[in-house]
Design an enzyme around this catalytic site. Structure first.
Site, PDB file in Angstrom:
ATOM      1  N   ASP A 139       1.479   2.417   3.553  1.00  0.00           N
ATOM      2  CA  ASP A 139       0.639   3.613   3.414  1.00  0.00           C
ATOM      3  C   ASP A 139       1.505   4.870   3.509  1.00  0.00           C
ATOM      4  O   ASP A 139       1.058   5.913   3.978  1.00  0.00           O
ATOM      5  CB  ASP A 139      -0.497   3.649   4.442  1.00  0.00           C
ATOM      6  CG  ASP A 139      -1.556   4.691   4.096  1.00  0.00           C
ATOM      7  OD1 ASP A 139      -1.594   5.150   2.935  1.00  0.00           O
ATOM      8  OD2 ASP A 139      -2.331   5.058   4.991  1.00  0.00           O
ATOM      9  N   HIS A 146       1.671   5.297  -1.659  1.00  0.00           N
ATOM     10  CA  HIS A 146       1.298   6.487  -2.439  1.00  0.00           C
ATOM     11  C   HIS A 146       2.559   7.056  -3.070  1.00  0.00           C
ATOM     12  O   HIS A 146       3.425   7.560  -2.371  1.00  0.00           O
ATOM     13  CB  HIS A 146       0.639   7.540  -1.533  1.00  0.00           C
ATOM     14  CG  HIS A 146      -0.628   7.044  -0.917  1.00  0.00           C
ATOM     15  ND1 HIS A 146      -1.849   7.192  -1.531  1.00  0.00           N
ATOM     16  CD2 HIS A 146      -0.861   6.362   0.226  1.00  0.00           C
ATOM     17  CE1 HIS A 146      -2.790   6.631  -0.778  1.00  0.00           C
ATOM     18  NE2 HIS A 146      -2.220   6.119   0.293  1.00  0.00           N
ATOM     19  N   LYS A 172      -8.974  -0.214  -5.985  1.00  0.00           N
ATOM     20  CA  LYS A 172      -9.067   0.376  -4.636  1.00  0.00           C
ATOM     21  C   LYS A 172     -10.372   1.126  -4.461  1.00  0.00           C
ATOM     22  O   LYS A 172     -10.687   2.026  -5.232  1.00  0.00           O
ATOM     23  CB  LYS A 172      -7.894   1.344  -4.437  1.00  0.00           C
ATOM     24  CG  LYS A 172      -7.921   2.147  -3.132  1.00  0.00           C
ATOM     25  CD  LYS A 172      -7.576   1.297  -1.921  1.00  0.00           C
ATOM     26  CE  LYS A 172      -7.729   2.072  -0.618  1.00  0.00           C
ATOM     27  NZ  LYS A 172      -6.668   3.023  -0.368  1.00  0.00           N
ATOM     28  N   HIS A 225     -10.492   1.126   1.649  1.00  0.00           N
ATOM     29  CA  HIS A 225     -10.231   2.038   2.767  1.00  0.00           C
ATOM     30  C   HIS A 225     -11.467   1.966   3.659  1.00  0.00           C
ATOM     31  O   HIS A 225     -12.497   2.546   3.338  1.00  0.00           O
ATOM     32  CB  HIS A 225     -10.007   3.468   2.254  1.00  0.00           C
ATOM     33  CG  HIS A 225      -9.669   4.432   3.355  1.00  0.00           C
ATOM     34  ND1 HIS A 225      -8.499   5.161   3.382  1.00  0.00           N
ATOM     35  CD2 HIS A 225     -10.333   4.784   4.478  1.00  0.00           C
ATOM     36  CE1 HIS A 225      -8.460   5.917   4.470  1.00  0.00           C
ATOM     37  NE2 HIS A 225      -9.567   5.710   5.154  1.00  0.00           N
ATOM     38  N   HIS A 251       0.880  -1.190   0.000  1.00  0.00           N
ATOM     39  CA  HIS A 251       0.000   0.000   0.000  1.00  0.00           C
ATOM     40  C   HIS A 251       0.908   1.228   0.000  1.00  0.00           C
ATOM     41  O   HIS A 251       1.476   1.593   1.020  1.00  0.00           O
ATOM     42  CB  HIS A 251      -0.902   0.000   1.249  1.00  0.00           C
ATOM     43  CG  HIS A 251      -1.863   1.147   1.286  1.00  0.00           C
ATOM     44  ND1 HIS A 251      -3.211   0.976   1.530  1.00  0.00           N
ATOM     45  CD2 HIS A 251      -1.699   2.480   1.117  1.00  0.00           C
ATOM     46  CE1 HIS A 251      -3.822   2.151   1.510  1.00  0.00           C
ATOM     47  NE2 HIS A 251      -2.909   3.089   1.265  1.00  0.00           N
ATOM     48  N   HIS A 254      -4.646  -0.860   5.563  1.00  0.00           N
ATOM     49  CA  HIS A 254      -4.112  -0.161   6.746  1.00  0.00           C
ATOM     50  C   HIS A 254      -5.019  -0.290   7.963  1.00  0.00           C
ATOM     51  O   HIS A 254      -5.510   0.709   8.475  1.00  0.00           O
ATOM     52  CB  HIS A 254      -3.801   1.310   6.434  1.00  0.00           C
ATOM     53  CG  HIS A 254      -4.836   2.065   5.660  1.00  0.00           C
ATOM     54  ND1 HIS A 254      -6.167   2.058   6.003  1.00  0.00           N
ATOM     55  CD2 HIS A 254      -4.732   2.853   4.565  1.00  0.00           C
ATOM     56  CE1 HIS A 254      -6.827   2.810   5.146  1.00  0.00           C
ATOM     57  NE2 HIS A 254      -5.981   3.299   4.256  1.00  0.00           N
TER      58      HIS A 254
END
Ligand code: NCD
Ligand code: ZN
Length: 336
Positions: free
Chosen positions: A238, A12, A93, A132, A10, A166
């Site tokens: 994350d 970004h 996602k 999420h 995960h 997460h």
């Protein structure tokens, strides 16, 4: 200690200037990562996925690193579209609308019938759904409240692999053994901190993220499954970089930047808790390979128990534990 083919399930990586600044901090030490699609606008067409992957490949240069691409979930995706994009993505996602950074176009309501065409098609095509999992409720209860939505989705789509992203609460950990098709990623910061570290003393903007860190008993539940390398959990940092001015602001952006120190912190955490290197290896690579059924480029990361002073910033992005000392250092990385 050495770790083989570490994976960050995960991540970004952002875009543009930020991508250029931070991509290498993952690519130098990880074999690959699941790349989150919450750009502006979110990644939601085949052209966007392909072009974003190319920008990532350019930014990582010659490092051995596979970006496992994802698409931003929309209930309007149909089977023909998903079939046409299947080979370009590893997962899709799902964000509840407005729940976190760049998630405005996400899902509201979670009506199973509305979601059925897209989720059934994903299930048939074997495309995992990453979620999420937070409601719009009181901030400390958002993830626990989402448990009933996870249960509803897991029951309605029993063949769909659902990854609870997460996770931060005991309630999410408890779901793992209740539903065969639920899995989870866990960050390093949620294994280390509680809300006390964020807001118990002076406010720490660089520890502020979504979902917010919770109670000690929640962290203990996460630690238990991570340290034991429960086969349904895997590491996902994350790591979510924001410019320094967006973090050190009145109105702090959510996200903790950990990618350059994630493996060192994991080594320290497993060592401090007398957990085996085998379990760390499973948590940081093996479990994810089994869950996602992916092949991974080889890379060996050598770590040593030598203190490492975390830099105050990486190209202007402030990491977790900036200017502090952590116990482990990376001594060598072999691409083989
Ligand atoms: C992430 C971001 O900044 O993109 N922020 C965060 O606090 N974790 C989005 C997310 O994963 O929620
Ligand atoms: Zn994220």
């Amino acid at each position: 200690m050495q770790l083989n083919a570490p994976l960050d399930m995960h991540l970004h990586l952002r875009d543009g200037e930020m991508l250029e600044k931070i991509a290498k901090s993952s690519a130098e030490t990880f074999s690959g990562a699941i790349i989150m699609p919450n750009l502006v606008p979110p990644v939601s067409t085949k052209e966007e996925v392909v072009a974003y992957r190319q920008r990532i490949e350019k930014a990582i240069g010659k490092e051995t690193f596979t970006p496992y691409m994802t698409l931003f979930f929309k209930p309007s995706y149909d089977k023909a579209f998903l079939e046409s994009i299947k080979d370009e993505i590893t997962a899709i996602k799902l964000y509840p609308a407005g729940i976190t950074t760049n998630s405005e176009g996400g899902v509201s309501g979670f009506d199973v019938e509305e979601l059925r065409p897209a989720l059934e098609a994903m299930s048939e095509l074997n495309i995992p759904l990453c979620v999420h999992g937070e409601t719009n409720g009181f901030v400390m209860d958002r993830e626990a409240e989402f448990a009933s939505i996870y249960e509803r989705l897991a029951t309605a789509f029993p063949k769909l692999k659902i990854i609870m992203e997460h996770i931060t609460t005991k309630s999410s950990v408890d779901l793992l053994d209740k539903f065969e098709n639920l899995y989870a990623s866990i960050t390093i910061h949620h294994l280390l901190i509680t809300l006390d570290d964020v807001a118990g003393g002076m406010l720490k903007p660089h520890l502020f993220c979504k979902p917010i860190a919770k109670r000690p008993e929640d962290r203990d539940a996460l630690l238990k499954v991570a340290l034991a390398a429960h086969p349904k959990v895997m590491f996902g940092s994350d790591s979510a970089p924001h410019p320094k001015h967006a973090k050190e602001a009145c109105g702090c952006a959510a996200g903790v930047f950990t990618s350059p120190i994630a493996l060192q912190l994991l080594a320290e955490l497993f060592d401090n808790n007398n957990a085996s290197v085998e379990n760390l290896q499973a948590f940081v690579s093996g479990n994810a390979q089994n869950i996602y059924d992916i092949s991974v480029p080889n890379k060996t990361v050598f770590l040593e128990k030598t203190p490492f002073k975390v830099p105050s910033d990486y190209n202007g992005v402030v990491p977790m534990y900036a200017d502090e000392e952590i116990a482990y250092s990376i001594t060598k990385v072999e691409n083989n």
